[in-house]
Design a protein around this motif. Structure first.
Motif, mmCIF file in Angstrom:
data_model
loop_
_atom_site.group_PDB
_atom_site.id
_atom_site.type_symbol
_atom_site.label_atom_id
_atom_site.label_comp_id
_atom_site.label_asym_id
_atom_site.label_seq_id
_atom_site.Cartn_x
_atom_site.Cartn_y
_atom_site.Cartn_z
ATOM 1 N N LYS A 61 0.855 -1.191 0.000
ATOM 2 C CA LYS A 61 0.000 0.000 0.000
ATOM 3 C C LYS A 61 0.882 1.228 0.000
ATOM 4 O O LYS A 61 1.868 1.297 0.735
ATOM 5 C CB LYS A 61 -0.884 0.037 1.257
ATOM 6 C CG LYS A 61 -2.038 -0.905 1.244
ATOM 7 C CD LYS A 61 -3.160 -0.321 0.444
ATOM 8 C CE LYS A 61 -4.385 -1.194 0.529
ATOM 9 N NZ LYS A 61 -5.464 -0.660 -0.245
ATOM 10 N N SER A 115 1.749 4.921 0.993
ATOM 11 C CA SER A 115 1.444 5.759 2.145
ATOM 12 C C SER A 115 1.887 7.189 1.855
ATOM 13 O O SER A 115 3.004 7.413 1.394
ATOM 14 C CB SER A 115 2.184 5.222 3.378
ATOM 15 O OG SER A 115 2.218 6.179 4.406
ATOM 16 N N SER A 144 2.467 9.594 4.113
ATOM 17 C CA SER A 144 3.510 10.035 5.049
ATOM 18 C C SER A 144 4.834 9.295 4.848
ATOM 19 O O SER A 144 5.892 9.883 5.040
ATOM 20 C CB SER A 144 3.031 9.879 6.493
ATOM 21 O OG SER A 144 2.746 8.527 6.762
ATOM 22 N N GLU A 145 4.782 8.029 4.452
ATOM 23 C CA GLU A 145 6.022 7.253 4.332
ATOM 24 C C GLU A 145 6.601 7.215 2.921
ATOM 25 O O GLU A 145 7.815 7.066 2.760
ATOM 26 C CB GLU A 145 5.774 5.817 4.814
ATOM 27 C CG GLU A 145 5.514 5.740 6.300
ATOM 28 C CD GLU A 145 5.231 4.318 6.757
ATOM 29 O OE1 GLU A 145 5.545 3.369 6.003
ATOM 30 O OE2 GLU A 145 4.685 4.158 7.857
ATOM 31 N N TYR A 195 -0.617 17.472 3.648
ATOM 32 C CA TYR A 195 -1.580 16.713 2.857
ATOM 33 C C TYR A 195 -2.694 17.640 2.362
ATOM 34 O O TYR A 195 -3.105 17.572 1.201
ATOM 35 C CB TYR A 195 -2.161 15.565 3.696
ATOM 36 C CG TYR A 195 -3.278 14.825 3.002
ATOM 37 C CD1 TYR A 195 -2.987 13.849 2.056
ATOM 38 C CD2 TYR A 195 -4.609 15.107 3.287
ATOM 39 C CE1 TYR A 195 -4.006 13.165 1.403
ATOM 40 C CE2 TYR A 195 -5.632 14.426 2.640
ATOM 41 C CZ TYR A 195 -5.322 13.465 1.688
ATOM 42 O OH TYR A 195 -6.334 12.807 1.048
ATOM 43 N N TRP A 232 0.111 6.007 -5.057
ATOM 44 C CA TRP A 232 -0.634 6.659 -3.983
ATOM 45 C C TRP A 232 -1.923 7.281 -4.534
ATOM 46 O O TRP A 232 -2.996 7.135 -3.951
ATOM 47 C CB TRP A 232 0.248 7.704 -3.295
ATOM 48 C CG TRP A 232 -0.472 8.585 -2.349
ATOM 49 C CD1 TRP A 232 -0.977 8.244 -1.130
ATOM 50 C CD2 TRP A 232 -0.793 9.969 -2.556
ATOM 51 N NE1 TRP A 232 -1.590 9.349 -0.551
ATOM 52 C CE2 TRP A 232 -1.487 10.411 -1.405
ATOM 53 C CE3 TRP A 232 -0.561 10.880 -3.577
ATOM 54 C CZ2 TRP A 232 -1.944 11.715 -1.270
ATOM 55 C CZ3 TRP A 232 -1.011 12.178 -3.445
ATOM 56 C CH2 TRP A 232 -1.703 12.583 -2.303
ATOM 57 N N LYS A 281 -5.031 8.838 -0.168
ATOM 58 C CA LYS A 281 -5.457 8.945 1.234
ATOM 59 C C LYS A 281 -4.372 9.576 2.093
ATOM 60 O O LYS A 281 -3.201 9.485 1.799
ATOM 61 C CB LYS A 281 -5.803 7.560 1.763
ATOM 62 C CG LYS A 281 -6.972 6.929 1.054
ATOM 63 C CD LYS A 281 -7.313 5.576 1.611
ATOM 64 C CE LYS A 281 -8.522 5.036 0.894
ATOM 65 N NZ LYS A 281 -8.270 3.828 0.189
ATOM 66 N N ASN A 282 -4.809 10.164 3.197
ATOM 67 C CA ASN A 282 -3.892 10.762 4.161
ATOM 68 C C ASN A 282 -3.481 9.647 5.151
ATOM 69 O O ASN A 282 -3.974 9.582 6.258
ATOM 70 C CB ASN A 282 -4.535 11.933 4.897
ATOM 71 C CG ASN A 282 -3.564 12.673 5.778
ATOM 72 O OD1 ASN A 282 -2.367 12.405 5.771
ATOM 73 N ND2 ASN A 282 -4.074 13.628 6.531
ATOM 74 N N ASN A 283 -2.589 8.799 4.711
ATOM 75 C CA ASN A 283 -2.167 7.684 5.563
ATOM 76 C C ASN A 283 -0.665 7.690 5.753
ATOM 77 O O ASN A 283 0.077 8.306 5.092
ATOM 78 C CB ASN A 283 -2.601 6.343 4.955
ATOM 79 C CG ASN A 283 -2.157 6.168 3.522
ATOM 80 O OD1 ASN A 283 -1.512 7.011 2.958
ATOM 81 N ND2 ASN A 283 -2.521 5.040 2.945
#
Length: 172
Positions: free
Chosen positions: A73, A75, A77-78, A109, A164, A170-172
């Motif tokens: 997935k 991410s 943030s990562e 974000y 992404w 998404k904000n993940n």
């Protein structure tokens, strides 16, 4: 000229019958045709070999040499934010040249999803329709290539951002 049966000797020479002579000429013609056919096939085979070899060689020479790791997935943030921090923040943060000109703030974000003064940059689920990918893939005029005046983002970085967006941004 008089033709005699095969096997008869006339003045120390083997005389040939008209039937034998005709079949000999046809056979010789077939041998020449066969030779030319083999030569054509050899040339065609060589051309195909060179075309395939050239294509493979071109791919090897022009590949970036990068192997991107497959991710389960993507991410924000990562995977995405570190790219923005490393390659985009100098211009697209509050007070930066890119932020002042376009209104795009890539420091959060919310800023990414808000987009620019002209509209959204990210369409969740549609990376090819997203203006962000259009700019990062350098599909427009040179003055729109991002990062402006710098080296293009690597295939791995662009694919991470593309994944992404494809997964819904998404904000993940």
């Amino acid at each position: 000229m008089t033709w005699v049966n095969v096997g008869c000797i006339s003045a120390g020479r083997l005389a040939l019958s008209p039937i034998f002579w005709t079949s000999y000429r046809e056979e010789a013609g077939n041998l020449r045709k066969g030779f030319h056919m083999r030569r054509r096939l050899l040339v065609l085979g060589g051309a195909i070999f060179l075309a395939i070899g050239g294509t493979i060689g071109y791919g090897i020479l022009n590949s970036s040499g990068q192997v991107c790791a497959a991710q389960a997935k993507a991410s924000f943030s990562e995977d995405v934010m570190p790219i923005f921090v490393g390659r985009c923040f100098s211009c697209h943060q509050p007070g930066g040249q890119g932020n002042e000109k376009s209104g795009l703030d890539l420091s959060t974000y919310e800023g990414v999803m808000r987009g620019t003064k002209m509209g959204k940059m990210v369409i969740p689920g549609d990376p090819e329709g997203s203006n962000l990918m259009w700019l990062l893939d350098w599909r427009g005029a040179p003055e729109t290539h991002m990062p402006l005046g710098k080296k293009k983002l690597s295939i791995c970085d662009r694919d991470a951002i593309r994944a992404w967006i494809r997964e819904g941004a998404k904000n993940n």
